[in-house]
Design a protein around this motif. Structure first.
Motif, PDB file in Angstrom:
ATOM      1  N   PHE A  79      -5.318  -6.419  -5.134  1.00 29.91           N
ATOM      2  CA  PHE A  79      -5.477  -4.970  -5.118  1.00 29.91           C
ATOM      3  C   PHE A  79      -5.931  -4.497  -6.498  1.00 29.91           C
ATOM      4  N   LEU A  80      -6.836  -3.522  -6.518  1.00 34.10           N
ATOM      5  CA  LEU A  80      -7.181  -2.782  -7.728  1.00 34.10           C
ATOM      6  C   LEU A  80      -6.833  -1.325  -7.448  1.00 34.10           C
ATOM      7  N   VAL A  81      -5.920  -0.770  -8.249  1.00 34.20           N
ATOM      8  CA  VAL A  81      -5.386   0.565  -7.992  1.00 34.20           C
ATOM      9  C   VAL A  81      -5.394   1.361  -9.294  1.00 34.20           C
ATOM     10  N   THR A  82      -5.676   2.644  -9.210  1.00 32.64           N
ATOM     11  CA  THR A  82      -5.640   3.501 -10.399  1.00 32.64           C
ATOM     12  C   THR A  82      -4.556   4.570 -10.257  1.00 32.64           C
ATOM     13  N   PHE A  83      -4.024   4.963 -11.403  1.00 34.71           N
ATOM     14  CA  PHE A  83      -3.006   6.008 -11.485  1.00 34.71           C
ATOM     15  C   PHE A  83      -3.377   6.947 -12.625  1.00 34.71           C
ATOM     16  N   ALA A 115       0.810  -1.225   0.000  1.00 36.26           N
ATOM     17  CA  ALA A 115       0.000   0.000   0.000  1.00 36.26           C
ATOM     18  C   ALA A 115       0.845   1.279   0.000  1.00 36.26           C
ATOM     19  N   PRO A 116       1.904   1.380   0.820  1.00 37.46           N
ATOM     20  CA  PRO A 116       2.709   2.615   0.790  1.00 37.46           C
ATOM     21  C   PRO A 116       3.362   2.864  -0.567  1.00 37.46           C
ATOM     22  N   LEU A 117       3.708   1.800  -1.285  1.00 38.13           N
ATOM     23  CA  LEU A 117       4.350   1.979  -2.589  1.00 38.13           C
ATOM     24  C   LEU A 117       3.349   2.436  -3.644  1.00 38.13           C
ATOM     25  N   PHE A 118       2.121   1.935  -3.581  1.00 40.24           N
ATOM     26  CA  PHE A 118       1.088   2.465  -4.474  1.00 40.24           C
ATOM     27  C   PHE A 118       0.960   3.975  -4.267  1.00 40.24           C
ATOM     28  N   LYS A 119       0.860   4.368  -3.015  1.00 37.63           N
ATOM     29  CA  LYS A 119       0.646   5.785  -2.704  1.00 37.63           C
ATOM     30  C   LYS A 119       1.870   6.618  -3.055  1.00 37.63           C
ATOM     31  N   ALA A 120       3.066   6.066  -2.888  1.00 36.55           N
ATOM     32  CA  ALA A 120       4.295   6.804  -3.187  1.00 36.55           C
ATOM     33  C   ALA A 120       4.380   7.203  -4.654  1.00 36.55           C
ATOM     34  N   PHE A 121       3.749   6.414  -5.521  1.00 32.30           N
ATOM     35  CA  PHE A 121       3.774   6.713  -6.953  1.00 32.30           C
ATOM     36  C   PHE A 121       2.457   7.324  -7.444  1.00 32.30           C
ATOM     37  N   GLY A 122       1.656   7.811  -6.520  1.00 30.41           N
ATOM     38  CA  GLY A 122       0.439   8.523  -6.897  1.00 30.41           C
ATOM     39  C   GLY A 122      -0.756   7.642  -7.140  1.00 30.41           C
ATOM     40  N   GLY A 123      -0.725   6.415  -6.661  1.00 28.13           N
ATOM     41  CA  GLY A 123      -1.830   5.499  -6.883  1.00 28.13           C
ATOM     42  C   GLY A 123      -2.984   5.709  -5.912  1.00 28.13           C
TER      43      GLY A 123
END
Length: 456
Positions: free
Chosen positions: A73-77, A55-63
């Motif tokens: 996980f389903l994540v959007t960027f 989760a922190p890495l998704f957020k670190a790249f703007g996810g």
């Protein structure tokens, strides 16, 4: 021509909201089979660690995490480049994590990326681009990052290396879809000097799969980089004969790196380079003479990357053997674990003693030792352990971890604390405290911890 009445106009559906987004799907290899042989507590612990790492890495790249269902996980960027980089960072982060674990305890995930216009409804997304991403994930291998041609055409190819996998017919998707992957490191760098001492095959094998290409961009990837220099001594004997010369020049070279670094990432890794001992840095210096900053940093990973999390295997196994025991058997296993801990590097002993207390269910002492390891040794594994407690099934453990993390002023805990402050956890509001006269509320504890972080 009929004209709709005013009431009829009010009943018309609102315009659909659409957005052009990069979509990332991830899941754990063999998760279903794994859950069949795990206890519920073991399964929950696996998912907690999985979320803490990803989760922190998704957020670190703007996810933006749309949903998490079990191991998926389903994540959007907004940026397809950032989406792929997040997948690269995740695979390298898991590589570092897995190096200290037995094979059965490791986490291996698949990452698939697509991009396209999707329908956004009630904090969820729909549309063919989502379906394609899910289908591509189905053909993605563990430890890999696959992405579609749409991503390939729209991403910054100077930042993300790529290699075509082939064209595939995907269930429910018309036509064939071209699929690409991120190839394994090392990536292209300038040729070394003719007399350069090249890394051995053994040293190359210690390289993370994607060379920390994306992970190095994260300000706090959860790795114990500060202790890298001390643990690098283990490699010193292997390269000592080639590393004796040039030790004085190492410090000068590190200073130059620091001055030349043009980004926050280069500055971070330049500091790591400066902490490496002569046995490694003189070898790096001779190997990469004349290279640019990025190439030097890659050599640091080549020669020292395998040292981040490699120690303590036998000791950790002994600590795990304590779990679930009692009486004389527990006493004997605890004694053996303590004996092995004393043989570990000094900067790891406090952390490992914390693991031993945790194995015995002594959460308070465990958290105190982890906090000490963070303050004294900058131990990233102790930090990750404390953060993982924010997802613990016991309210008291979550609340205690929130308080300890706030006291340590750890910005890396902000995201998990925000999640706990928003969602709370099991048994919040249940009786606890002295004689059961008070109630436990980890949601409130997390909110209080966030205020303390904001005040610092």
């Amino acid at each position: 021509m009929a004209i709709a009445s005013r009431d009829a106009l009010h009943t018309l559906p609102p315009a659909l909201k659409t957005a052009n987004l990069a979509i990332v799907f991830t899941d754990i290899k063999g998760f279903t089979e794994r859950t069949s042989r795990q206890t519920l507590e073991e399964n929950q612990r696996l998912l907690q660690v999985h979320e803490t790492l990803l989760a922190p890495l998704f957020k670190a790249f703007g996810g933006r995490i749309i949903k998490s269902i079990g191991d998926a996980f389903l994540v959007t960027f907004e940026s397809p480049t950032q989406a792929v980089l997040s997948g690269i960072a995740i695979q390298d982060r898991l590589w570092h994590h897995n190096r200290e674990l037995l094979e059965d305890d490791q986490i291996h995930v698949r990452v698939a990326v697509n991009v396209g216009e999707v329908r956004v409804e009630n904090n969820d997304i729909f549309g063919e681009p989502v379906n394609i991403a899910a289908r591509v994930e189905g053909i993605t291998d563990a430890d890999e990052v696959f992405f579609t041609e749409a991503v390939y055409l729209s991403m910054n190819k100077a930042e993300v290396p790529s290699q075509e996998v082939g064209s595939f017919e995907l269930k429910g998707i018309p036509g064939k879809i071209r699929v690409f992957r991120v190839p394994r490191a090392p990536y292209r760098v300038e040729a070394p000097a003719p007399d350069a001492v090249l890394p051995t095959q053994e040293e190359l094998s210690s390289l993370p799969p994607y060379g920390n290409l994306a992970l190095a961009r994260v300000a706090d990837p959860g790795l114990d980089l500060g202790a890298l220099g001390q643990r690098a001594a283990g490699v010193g004997a292997a390269v000592g004969q080639r590393a004796a010369a040039g030790a004085v020049a190492v410090g000068q070279r590190a200073t130059v790196l620091g001055k030349q670094a043009r980004t926050a990432t280069d500055a971070l890794w330049a500091r790591v380079y400066a902490r490496l001992p002569p046995a490694i840095t003189s070898k790096v210096s001779s190997t990469v003479a004349g290279w640019g900053v990025s190439a030097v940093l890659l050599a640091v990973v080549l020669l020292g990357g395998g040292l981040l999390l490699g120690e303590g295997g036998a000791t950790l196994r002994a600590i795990r053997d304590v779990e679930g025991t009692s009486g004389a058997e527990r006493a004997a296993r605890v004694s053996e674990a303590r004996r092995l801990i004393k043989q570990e590097e000094p900067d790891q002993r406090v952390y490992l003693n914390g693991r031993l207390e945790e194995a015995q269910g002594n959460w308070g002492p465990a958290m105190a030792l982890y906090a000490q390891a963070v303050r004294k040794d900058g131990n990233g594994r102790a930090e990750s352990r404390l953060i993982s407690f924010l997802k613990h099934e016991q309210c008291g453990v979550r609340s205690g971890a929130a308080e300890v993390l706030a006291g340590l002023h750890l910005e890396s805990a902000r995201g998990p604390l925000e999640t706990l402050a928003d969602d709370g956890g099991p048994n919040d509001g249940a009786s606890g405290g002295f004689l059961g006269l008070s109630t436990c509320d980890s949601k409130k504890a997390a909110a209080s911890a966030l205020k303390r972080l904001a005040a610092n």
